[in-house]
Design an enzyme around this catalytic site. Structure first.
Site, PDB file in Angstrom:
ATOM      1  N   HIS A 113       0.805  -1.214   0.000  1.00  0.00           N
ATOM      2  CA  HIS A 113       0.000   0.000   0.000  1.00  0.00           C
ATOM      3  C   HIS A 113       0.842   1.270   0.000  1.00  0.00           C
ATOM      4  O   HIS A 113       0.312   2.367   0.052  1.00  0.00           O
ATOM      5  CB  HIS A 113      -0.914  -0.027   1.241  1.00  0.00           C
ATOM      6  CG  HIS A 113      -2.052   0.917   1.200  1.00  0.00           C
ATOM      7  ND1 HIS A 113      -2.225   1.929   2.126  1.00  0.00           N
ATOM      8  CD2 HIS A 113      -3.107   1.015   0.346  1.00  0.00           C
ATOM      9  CE1 HIS A 113      -3.319   2.610   1.844  1.00  0.00           C
ATOM     10  NE2 HIS A 113      -3.881   2.071   0.775  1.00  0.00           N
ATOM     11  N   LYS A 115       3.260   4.469  -1.077  1.00  0.00           N
ATOM     12  CA  LYS A 115       3.375   5.399  -2.210  1.00  0.00           C
ATOM     13  C   LYS A 115       4.675   6.183  -2.030  1.00  0.00           C
ATOM     14  O   LYS A 115       4.729   7.168  -1.294  1.00  0.00           O
ATOM     15  CB  LYS A 115       2.197   6.379  -2.269  1.00  0.00           C
ATOM     16  CG  LYS A 115       0.853   5.730  -2.589  1.00  0.00           C
ATOM     17  CD  LYS A 115       0.104   5.316  -1.361  1.00  0.00           C
ATOM     18  CE  LYS A 115      -1.289   4.793  -1.690  1.00  0.00           C
ATOM     19  NZ  LYS A 115      -1.968   4.238  -0.515  1.00  0.00           N
ATOM     20  N   ASP A 120      17.335   9.489  -8.025  1.00  0.00           N
ATOM     21  CA  ASP A 120      18.789   9.689  -7.923  1.00  0.00           C
ATOM     22  C   ASP A 120      19.296   9.638  -6.485  1.00  0.00           C
ATOM     23  O   ASP A 120      20.390  10.127  -6.198  1.00  0.00           O
ATOM     24  CB  ASP A 120      19.203  11.012  -8.564  1.00  0.00           C
ATOM     25  CG  ASP A 120      19.048  10.998 -10.085  1.00  0.00           C
ATOM     26  OD1 ASP A 120      19.069   9.891 -10.660  1.00  0.00           O
ATOM     27  OD2 ASP A 120      18.894  12.081 -10.674  1.00  0.00           O
ATOM     28  N   HIS A 297      -9.107  10.965   1.483  1.00  0.00           N
ATOM     29  CA  HIS A 297      -8.138   9.888   1.301  1.00  0.00           C
ATOM     30  C   HIS A 297      -6.845  10.156   2.062  1.00  0.00           C
ATOM     31  O   HIS A 297      -5.916   9.363   2.020  1.00  0.00           O
ATOM     32  CB  HIS A 297      -7.835   9.706  -0.195  1.00  0.00           C
ATOM     33  CG  HIS A 297      -7.204   8.401  -0.545  1.00  0.00           C
ATOM     34  ND1 HIS A 297      -5.870   8.286  -0.879  1.00  0.00           N
ATOM     35  CD2 HIS A 297      -7.720   7.143  -0.603  1.00  0.00           C
ATOM     36  CE1 HIS A 297      -5.592   7.023  -1.149  1.00  0.00           C
ATOM     37  NE2 HIS A 297      -6.694   6.307  -0.985  1.00  0.00           N
ATOM     38  N   LYS A 299      -3.925  10.768   5.017  1.00  0.00           N
ATOM     39  CA  LYS A 299      -3.423  10.046   6.187  1.00  0.00           C
ATOM     40  C   LYS A 299      -2.363  10.924   6.834  1.00  0.00           C
ATOM     41  O   LYS A 299      -1.147  10.684   6.701  1.00  0.00           O
ATOM     42  CB  LYS A 299      -2.812   8.694   5.803  1.00  0.00           C
ATOM     43  CG  LYS A 299      -3.733   7.788   4.952  1.00  0.00           C
ATOM     44  CD  LYS A 299      -3.379   7.889   3.506  1.00  0.00           C
ATOM     45  CE  LYS A 299      -4.037   6.835   2.631  1.00  0.00           C
ATOM     46  NZ  LYS A 299      -5.451   6.685   2.690  1.00  0.00           N
ATOM     47  N   ASP A 304       0.624  19.441  18.598  1.00  0.00           N
ATOM     48  CA  ASP A 304       1.245  20.562  19.308  1.00  0.00           C
ATOM     49  C   ASP A 304       2.030  21.502  18.405  1.00  0.00           C
ATOM     50  O   ASP A 304       2.947  22.191  18.865  1.00  0.00           O
ATOM     51  CB  ASP A 304       2.174  20.041  20.413  1.00  0.00           C
ATOM     52  CG  ASP A 304       1.406  19.476  21.600  1.00  0.00           C
ATOM     53  OD1 ASP A 304       0.194  19.759  21.710  1.00  0.00           O
ATOM     54  OD2 ASP A 304       2.019  18.769  22.412  1.00  0.00           O
TER      55      ASP A 304
END
Length: 415
Positions: A113, A115, A120, A297, A299, A304
Protein backbone atom coordinates in the site's frame (compact mmCIF):
# COMPACT_ATOMS: atom_id res chain seq x y z
CA UNK A 1 11.25 0.11 17.47
CA UNK A 2 14.24 2.30 16.67
CA UNK A 3 13.76 5.54 14.76
CA UNK A 4 16.61 7.30 13.02
CA UNK A 5 15.96 11.04 13.01
CA UNK A 6 17.83 13.13 10.43
CA UNK A 7 18.27 16.89 10.73
CA UNK A 8 18.58 19.43 7.93
CA UNK A 9 15.70 18.41 5.64
CA UNK A 10 13.49 20.51 3.42
CA UNK A 11 9.93 19.14 3.34
CA UNK A 12 7.17 20.66 1.20
CA UNK A 13 3.50 19.78 1.59
CA UNK A 14 1.66 18.84 -1.61
CA UNK A 15 -2.14 18.72 -1.60
CA UNK A 16 -4.03 16.61 -4.12
CA UNK A 17 -2.93 15.65 -7.61
CA UNK A 18 -2.87 19.23 -8.83
CA UNK A 19 0.19 19.94 -6.68
CA UNK A 20 1.66 16.44 -6.58
CA UNK A 21 1.75 15.19 -10.18
CA UNK A 22 3.52 18.18 -11.80
CA UNK A 23 6.27 18.02 -9.15
CA UNK A 24 6.76 14.27 -9.51
CA UNK A 25 6.71 14.20 -13.30
CA UNK A 26 9.11 17.13 -13.56
CA UNK A 27 11.49 15.55 -11.05
CA UNK A 28 11.43 12.22 -12.91
CA UNK A 29 12.11 13.96 -16.21
CA UNK A 30 15.31 15.43 -14.72
CA UNK A 31 16.58 12.09 -13.33
CA UNK A 32 20.20 11.33 -14.15
CA UNK A 33 20.76 7.81 -12.80
CA UNK A 34 17.72 6.08 -11.33
CA UNK A 35 14.03 6.30 -10.49
CA UNK A 36 12.41 3.95 -7.96
CA UNK A 37 8.61 4.05 -7.53
CA UNK A 38 6.26 2.10 -5.29
CA UNK A 39 2.53 2.70 -5.69
CA UNK A 40 -0.60 0.84 -4.69
CA UNK A 41 -2.58 2.02 -7.71
CA UNK A 42 -1.45 2.71 -11.26
CA UNK A 43 -4.27 3.03 -13.77
CA UNK A 44 -4.13 3.33 -17.54
CA UNK A 45 -5.89 6.70 -17.41
CA UNK A 46 -4.69 10.26 -18.16
CA UNK A 47 -2.50 10.37 -15.03
CA UNK A 48 -1.15 6.86 -15.53
CA UNK A 49 -0.34 7.63 -19.15
CA UNK A 50 1.55 10.78 -18.10
CA UNK A 51 3.68 8.69 -15.76
CA UNK A 52 4.06 6.07 -18.50
CA UNK A 53 5.33 8.68 -20.94
CA UNK A 54 7.88 10.25 -18.61
CA UNK A 55 9.20 6.84 -17.56
CA UNK A 56 9.60 5.81 -21.18
CA UNK A 57 11.54 8.98 -21.88
CA UNK A 58 14.03 8.64 -19.02
CA UNK A 59 14.46 4.87 -19.46
CA UNK A 60 15.29 5.31 -23.16
CA UNK A 61 18.11 7.68 -22.27
CA UNK A 62 19.65 5.21 -19.87
CA UNK A 63 18.10 5.97 -16.47
CA UNK A 64 17.42 2.78 -14.48
CA UNK A 65 13.72 2.64 -13.55
CA UNK A 66 12.16 0.24 -11.05
CA UNK A 67 8.36 0.48 -10.78
CA UNK A 68 6.49 -1.64 -8.20
CA UNK A 69 2.70 -1.82 -8.17
CA UNK A 70 0.23 -3.89 -6.17
CA UNK A 71 -1.59 -6.76 -7.84
CA UNK A 72 -4.91 -5.86 -6.22
CA UNK A 73 -4.64 -2.09 -6.58
CA UNK A 74 -3.39 -2.17 -10.20
CA UNK A 75 -5.12 -5.20 -11.74
CA UNK A 76 -5.86 -4.09 -15.29
CA UNK A 77 -2.65 -2.89 -16.90
CA UNK A 78 -2.67 -4.01 -20.53
CA UNK A 79 0.03 -5.96 -22.35
CA UNK A 80 0.65 -2.87 -24.47
CA UNK A 81 1.08 -0.65 -21.39
CA UNK A 82 3.50 -3.10 -19.74
CA UNK A 83 5.30 -4.06 -22.93
CA UNK A 84 6.17 -0.49 -23.86
CA UNK A 85 7.73 0.04 -20.42
CA UNK A 86 9.77 -3.14 -20.39
CA UNK A 87 10.92 -2.68 -23.98
CA UNK A 88 12.34 0.67 -22.92
CA UNK A 89 14.21 -0.97 -20.02
CA UNK A 90 11.82 -0.28 -17.13
CA UNK A 91 11.77 -3.10 -14.56
CA UNK A 92 8.13 -3.54 -13.55
CA UNK A 93 7.36 -5.52 -10.38
CA UNK A 94 3.83 -6.59 -9.42
CA UNK A 95 3.26 -7.53 -5.78
CA UNK A 96 1.01 -10.57 -5.38
CA UNK A 97 -0.34 -10.83 -8.92
CA UNK A 98 -3.37 -13.11 -9.01
CA UNK A 99 -5.94 -13.78 -11.73
CA UNK A 100 -9.53 -12.81 -11.05
CA UNK A 101 -11.89 -15.47 -9.72
CA UNK A 102 -15.28 -15.29 -11.44
CA UNK A 103 -14.37 -11.77 -12.49
CA UNK A 104 -13.59 -10.64 -8.93
CA UNK A 105 -10.33 -9.68 -7.25
CA UNK A 106 -9.86 -11.83 -4.17
CA UNK A 107 -6.33 -10.91 -3.01
CA UNK A 108 -7.83 -8.47 -0.52
CA UNK A 109 -5.38 -8.48 2.39
CA UNK A 110 -1.65 -7.87 2.92
CA UNK A 111 -1.44 -5.28 0.19
CA UNK A 112 1.64 -3.32 -0.87
CA UNK A 113 0.00 0.00 0.00
CA UNK A 114 3.04 2.32 0.02
CA UNK A 115 3.38 5.40 -2.21
CA UNK A 116 7.06 6.34 -2.54
CA UNK A 117 9.14 7.92 -5.30
CA UNK A 118 12.93 8.25 -4.96
CA UNK A 119 14.99 9.95 -7.67
CA UNK A 120 18.79 9.69 -7.92
CA UNK A 121 18.93 9.03 -4.18
CA UNK A 122 18.60 12.79 -3.67
CA UNK A 123 14.90 13.66 -3.93
CA UNK A 124 11.90 11.76 -2.60
CA UNK A 125 8.12 11.91 -2.45
CA UNK A 126 5.92 10.03 0.02
CA UNK A 127 2.26 10.24 0.98
CA UNK A 128 -1.14 8.84 0.18
CA UNK A 129 -1.53 9.82 -3.49
CA UNK A 130 -1.68 7.09 -6.13
CA UNK A 131 -1.16 7.46 -9.87
CA UNK A 132 -4.79 7.71 -10.93
CA UNK A 133 -7.06 10.44 -12.28
CA UNK A 134 -9.36 10.38 -9.25
CA UNK A 135 -6.80 12.39 -7.29
CA UNK A 136 -7.52 15.40 -9.55
CA UNK A 137 -10.38 17.77 -8.75
CA UNK A 138 -11.20 17.85 -12.45
CA UNK A 139 -12.22 14.18 -12.29
CA UNK A 140 -15.51 15.13 -10.60
CA UNK A 141 -17.29 14.85 -7.25
CA UNK A 142 -15.60 11.52 -6.45
CA UNK A 143 -12.10 13.03 -6.62
CA UNK A 144 -10.09 12.40 -3.47
CA UNK A 145 -8.75 14.84 -0.88
CA UNK A 146 -5.20 13.79 -0.10
CA UNK A 147 -1.64 14.83 0.81
CA UNK A 148 1.99 14.00 0.09
CA UNK A 149 5.37 15.62 0.68
CA UNK A 150 8.46 16.37 -1.38
CA UNK A 151 11.67 15.78 0.57
CA UNK A 152 15.26 16.92 0.12
CA UNK A 153 18.03 16.36 2.62
CA UNK A 154 19.59 13.56 4.66
CA UNK A 155 16.37 11.64 5.34
CA UNK A 156 16.13 10.86 1.61
CA UNK A 157 18.99 8.46 2.25
CA UNK A 158 16.68 6.45 4.52
CA UNK A 159 14.03 6.21 1.83
CA UNK A 160 16.63 5.36 -0.81
CA UNK A 161 18.06 2.58 1.34
CA UNK A 162 14.60 1.26 2.13
CA UNK A 163 13.37 0.96 -1.46
CA UNK A 164 16.61 -0.74 -2.50
CA UNK A 165 16.42 -3.16 0.41
CA UNK A 166 12.93 -4.13 -0.74
CA UNK A 167 14.13 -4.71 -4.30
CA UNK A 168 17.38 -6.50 -3.46
CA UNK A 169 16.01 -10.08 -3.26
CA UNK A 170 13.96 -9.55 -6.40
CA UNK A 171 16.95 -8.33 -8.39
CA UNK A 172 19.11 -11.15 -7.04
CA UNK A 173 16.65 -13.78 -8.18
CA UNK A 174 16.16 -12.18 -11.57
CA UNK A 175 19.90 -12.02 -12.22
CA UNK A 176 20.41 -15.60 -11.12
CA UNK A 177 22.41 -14.68 -8.05
CA UNK A 178 20.40 -16.84 -5.64
CA UNK A 179 22.45 -19.98 -5.31
CA UNK A 180 24.23 -21.89 -2.60
CA UNK A 181 27.56 -20.47 -1.57
CA UNK A 182 26.81 -16.98 -2.85
CA UNK A 183 28.17 -14.20 -0.71
CA UNK A 184 27.04 -10.66 -1.22
CA UNK A 185 29.65 -7.95 -1.15
CA UNK A 186 29.53 -5.61 1.82
CA UNK A 187 27.31 -2.64 1.15
CA UNK A 188 29.11 0.60 0.47
CA UNK A 189 27.54 3.34 2.57
CA UNK A 190 27.03 6.42 0.37
CA UNK A 191 28.18 9.77 1.75
CA UNK A 192 25.49 11.65 3.69
CA UNK A 193 23.37 14.07 1.71
CA UNK A 194 23.90 17.78 2.37
CA UNK A 195 21.42 19.67 4.50
CA UNK A 196 18.60 21.35 2.61
CA UNK A 197 16.40 22.85 5.33
CA UNK A 198 15.55 22.89 9.02
CA UNK A 199 13.24 19.90 9.47
CA UNK A 200 14.03 16.80 11.47
CA UNK A 201 12.52 13.72 9.82
CA UNK A 202 12.42 9.93 10.09
CA UNK A 203 11.02 7.15 7.95
CA UNK A 204 8.71 4.67 9.70
CA UNK A 205 7.36 1.58 7.95
CA UNK A 206 5.03 -1.32 8.69
CA UNK A 207 5.45 -4.88 7.48
CA UNK A 208 4.50 -8.36 8.66
CA UNK A 209 7.97 -9.38 9.79
CA UNK A 210 10.23 -6.92 11.61
CA UNK A 211 8.00 -3.85 11.95
CA UNK A 212 4.41 -5.03 12.54
CA UNK A 213 3.25 -2.07 14.67
CA UNK A 214 5.83 0.71 14.30
CA UNK A 215 3.49 3.24 12.73
CA UNK A 216 0.77 2.72 15.32
CA UNK A 217 3.31 3.01 18.15
CA UNK A 218 4.53 6.34 16.75
CA UNK A 219 0.96 7.64 16.70
CA UNK A 220 0.34 6.46 20.26
CA UNK A 221 3.57 8.02 21.52
CA UNK A 222 2.74 11.39 19.93
CA UNK A 223 -0.81 11.31 21.34
CA UNK A 224 0.38 10.27 24.80
CA UNK A 225 2.86 13.16 25.03
CA UNK A 226 0.59 15.84 23.49
CA UNK A 227 0.10 18.92 25.66
CA UNK A 228 -2.13 21.27 23.65
CA UNK A 229 -3.64 19.89 20.45
CA UNK A 230 -3.96 16.83 18.26
CA UNK A 231 -5.36 17.03 14.71
CA UNK A 232 -5.69 13.79 12.76
CA UNK A 233 -7.15 13.53 9.26
CA UNK A 234 -7.56 9.91 8.24
CA UNK A 235 -9.60 8.27 5.52
CA UNK A 236 -10.30 4.91 7.14
CA UNK A 237 -10.50 5.27 10.92
CA UNK A 238 -10.98 2.16 13.00
CA UNK A 239 -7.87 1.86 15.20
CA UNK A 240 -7.20 -0.55 18.03
CA UNK A 241 -8.29 -0.10 21.61
CA UNK A 242 -4.94 1.29 22.81
CA UNK A 243 -4.87 4.13 20.28
CA UNK A 244 -8.51 4.98 21.01
CA UNK A 245 -7.74 4.97 24.72
CA UNK A 246 -4.85 7.41 24.23
CA UNK A 247 -7.10 9.78 22.26
CA UNK A 248 -9.80 9.72 24.96
CA UNK A 249 -7.25 10.19 27.74
CA UNK A 250 -5.72 13.14 25.90
CA UNK A 251 -9.12 14.81 25.57
CA UNK A 252 -9.91 14.20 29.25
CA UNK A 253 -6.65 15.85 30.35
CA UNK A 254 -7.50 18.99 28.37
CA UNK A 255 -5.80 18.44 25.02
CA UNK A 256 -7.91 19.69 22.08
CA UNK A 257 -8.37 16.53 20.00
CA UNK A 258 -9.78 16.94 16.48
CA UNK A 259 -10.48 14.03 14.14
CA UNK A 260 -11.26 14.72 10.47
CA UNK A 261 -12.95 11.60 9.07
CA UNK A 262 -14.95 10.61 6.03
CA UNK A 263 -18.42 12.01 5.61
CA UNK A 264 -18.70 11.15 1.90
CA UNK A 265 -16.63 7.96 1.72
CA UNK A 266 -15.72 6.07 -1.42
CA UNK A 267 -16.53 2.91 0.57
CA UNK A 268 -19.59 3.05 2.83
CA UNK A 269 -18.12 0.61 5.34
CA UNK A 270 -15.44 3.19 6.19
CA UNK A 271 -18.05 5.54 7.63
CA UNK A 272 -20.02 2.74 9.27
CA UNK A 273 -16.93 1.54 11.11
CA UNK A 274 -15.85 5.01 12.24
CA UNK A 275 -19.34 5.97 13.41
CA UNK A 276 -19.38 3.04 15.82
CA UNK A 277 -16.73 4.94 17.77
CA UNK A 278 -18.29 8.41 17.80
CA UNK A 279 -20.31 8.11 21.03
CA UNK A 280 -17.40 7.10 23.24
CA UNK A 281 -15.02 9.62 21.63
CA UNK A 282 -17.40 12.59 21.75
CA UNK A 283 -18.45 11.73 25.32
CA UNK A 284 -14.83 12.18 26.42
CA UNK A 285 -14.42 15.49 24.59
CA UNK A 286 -12.96 14.46 21.24
CA UNK A 287 -14.13 16.72 18.38
CA UNK A 288 -15.17 14.60 15.40
CA UNK A 289 -15.46 16.39 12.04
CA UNK A 290 -16.89 14.62 9.01
CA UNK A 291 -15.42 15.87 5.73
CA UNK A 292 -18.33 16.21 3.35
CA UNK A 293 -17.09 17.78 0.12
CA UNK A 294 -15.81 14.56 -1.48
CA UNK A 295 -14.07 11.33 -0.40
CA UNK A 296 -11.25 11.91 2.07
CA UNK A 297 -8.14 9.89 1.30
CA UNK A 298 -5.54 11.66 3.48
CA UNK A 299 -3.42 10.05 6.19
CA UNK A 300 -1.88 12.98 8.09
CA UNK A 301 -1.62 14.32 11.63
CA UNK A 302 -0.24 17.32 13.55
CA UNK A 303 0.50 17.40 17.29
CA UNK A 304 1.25 20.56 19.31
CA UNK A 305 2.39 22.46 16.21
CA UNK A 306 5.68 20.55 16.36
CA UNK A 307 5.21 16.95 15.25
CA UNK A 308 3.56 15.79 12.03
CA UNK A 309 3.22 12.69 9.91
CA UNK A 310 2.30 12.15 6.25
CA UNK A 311 2.14 8.79 4.55
CA UNK A 312 0.15 5.84 3.26
CA UNK A 313 -1.09 4.33 6.54
CA UNK A 314 -4.73 4.59 7.50
CA UNK A 315 -5.78 4.00 11.10
CA UNK A 316 -7.73 0.83 10.40
CA UNK A 317 -7.13 -2.93 10.70
CA UNK A 318 -5.81 -3.30 7.16
CA UNK A 319 -3.14 -0.61 7.43
CA UNK A 320 -2.20 -1.20 11.07
CA UNK A 321 -2.15 -5.01 10.97
CA UNK A 322 -1.86 -6.33 7.42
CA UNK A 323 -0.69 -3.96 4.68
CA UNK A 324 2.83 -2.81 3.81
CA UNK A 325 2.90 0.92 4.67
CA UNK A 326 5.29 3.86 4.95
CA UNK A 327 5.01 7.26 6.67
CA UNK A 328 7.45 10.06 7.25
CA UNK A 329 7.59 11.69 10.69
CA UNK A 330 8.42 15.41 10.76
CA UNK A 331 9.51 17.75 13.52
CA UNK A 332 9.38 21.26 12.14
CA UNK A 333 7.27 24.22 13.26
CA UNK A 334 6.95 25.69 9.78
CA UNK A 335 5.75 22.47 8.16
CA UNK A 336 3.42 21.68 11.07
CA UNK A 337 1.92 25.17 10.88
CA UNK A 338 1.21 24.84 7.15
CA UNK A 339 -0.39 21.41 7.50
CA UNK A 340 -2.37 22.60 10.51
CA UNK A 341 -3.64 25.62 8.55
CA UNK A 342 -4.81 23.46 5.64
CA UNK A 343 -6.62 21.08 7.98
CA UNK A 344 -8.25 24.01 9.75
CA UNK A 345 -9.57 25.16 6.39
CA UNK A 346 -11.24 21.78 5.94
CA UNK A 347 -12.77 21.91 9.42
CA UNK A 348 -14.06 25.46 8.91
CA UNK A 349 -15.44 25.14 5.40
CA UNK A 350 -15.95 21.54 4.35
CA UNK A 351 -16.77 19.54 7.49
CA UNK A 352 -19.65 19.10 9.89
CA UNK A 353 -18.86 18.49 13.54
CA UNK A 354 -20.61 15.51 15.08
CA UNK A 355 -21.86 16.89 18.39
CA UNK A 356 -23.50 14.69 21.01
CA UNK A 357 -26.88 16.09 19.95
CA UNK A 358 -26.22 15.21 16.30
CA UNK A 359 -25.36 11.58 17.00
CA UNK A 360 -28.13 8.97 16.57
CA UNK A 361 -29.59 7.61 19.77
CA UNK A 362 -28.05 4.35 20.98
CA UNK A 363 -30.97 1.93 20.92
CA UNK A 364 -30.51 -1.65 22.03
CA UNK A 365 -30.54 -2.77 18.39
CA UNK A 366 -27.85 -0.24 17.46
CA UNK A 367 -25.79 -1.24 20.49
CA UNK A 368 -25.90 -4.97 19.70
CA UNK A 369 -25.20 -4.58 15.97
CA UNK A 370 -22.40 -2.09 16.65
CA UNK A 371 -20.81 -4.41 19.20
CA UNK A 372 -20.92 -7.34 16.78
CA UNK A 373 -19.53 -5.28 13.91
CA UNK A 374 -16.84 -3.78 16.15
CA UNK A 375 -15.49 -7.16 17.23
CA UNK A 376 -15.75 -8.54 13.69
CA UNK A 377 -13.61 -5.72 12.34
CA UNK A 378 -11.21 -5.64 15.27
CA UNK A 379 -10.48 -9.37 15.15
CA UNK A 380 -10.30 -9.54 11.37
CA UNK A 381 -6.49 -9.12 11.30
CA UNK A 382 -5.95 -12.08 13.61
CA UNK A 383 -8.20 -14.24 11.42
CA UNK A 384 -6.31 -13.06 8.35
CA UNK A 385 -3.11 -14.07 10.13
CA UNK A 386 -3.57 -17.60 8.85
CA UNK A 387 -3.02 -16.30 5.32
CA UNK A 388 0.50 -16.04 3.81
CA UNK A 389 2.48 -13.11 5.15
CA UNK A 390 5.06 -11.07 3.25
CA UNK A 391 6.36 -14.08 1.37
CA UNK A 392 4.12 -13.43 -1.62
CA UNK A 393 5.25 -13.76 -5.16
CA UNK A 394 6.38 -10.70 -7.01
CA UNK A 395 6.08 -10.92 -10.75
CA UNK A 396 8.86 -8.93 -12.36
CA UNK A 397 8.76 -8.00 -16.02
CA UNK A 398 12.09 -7.66 -17.82
CA UNK A 399 11.83 -7.05 -21.54
CA UNK A 400 9.06 -9.25 -22.93
CA UNK A 401 9.47 -11.95 -20.30
CA UNK A 402 8.46 -12.21 -16.69
CA UNK A 403 9.83 -14.10 -13.72
CA UNK A 404 7.98 -14.98 -10.51
CA UNK A 405 10.12 -14.29 -7.46
CA UNK A 406 9.42 -15.32 -3.89
CA UNK A 407 11.10 -12.58 -1.82
CA UNK A 408 11.47 -14.65 1.37
CA UNK A 409 13.05 -17.54 -0.51
CA UNK A 410 15.45 -15.12 -2.14
CA UNK A 411 16.40 -13.63 1.22
CA UNK A 412 17.04 -17.07 2.69
CA UNK A 413 19.17 -18.11 -0.26
CA UNK A 414 21.26 -14.96 -0.06
CA UNK A 415 22.07 -15.70 3.56
Amino acid sequence: MKLTWSAGNRIELLENGEEYYPRVFEAISRARREVVIETFILFDDPVGRQLHAVLLDVARRGVQVDLTVDGYGSPDLSEEFIGALTDAGVRLHVYDPRPRLLGLRYNLVRRMHRKIVVIDGELAFIGGINFSEDHLLSSGPESKQDYAVQIQGPVVQQLHGFVHEVLAPVRSALLGWVRHGFRRQAKVQPPPLPTAGTAHAALVTRDNERHPNDIERCYRMAIRTAKREIVIANAYFFPGYRLLRELRRAARRGVAVHLILQGEPDMAIARIGARMLYHSLVKDGVHVHEYCRRPLHGKVAVVDGQWATVGSSNLDPLSLSLNLEANVLIRDQGFAAELRQRLQRLMDNECREMSREALPKRTMWRYVTSALAFHLLRHFPSWAGVLPRDGKFIRSFIGRRHVDVHPEAARQAER
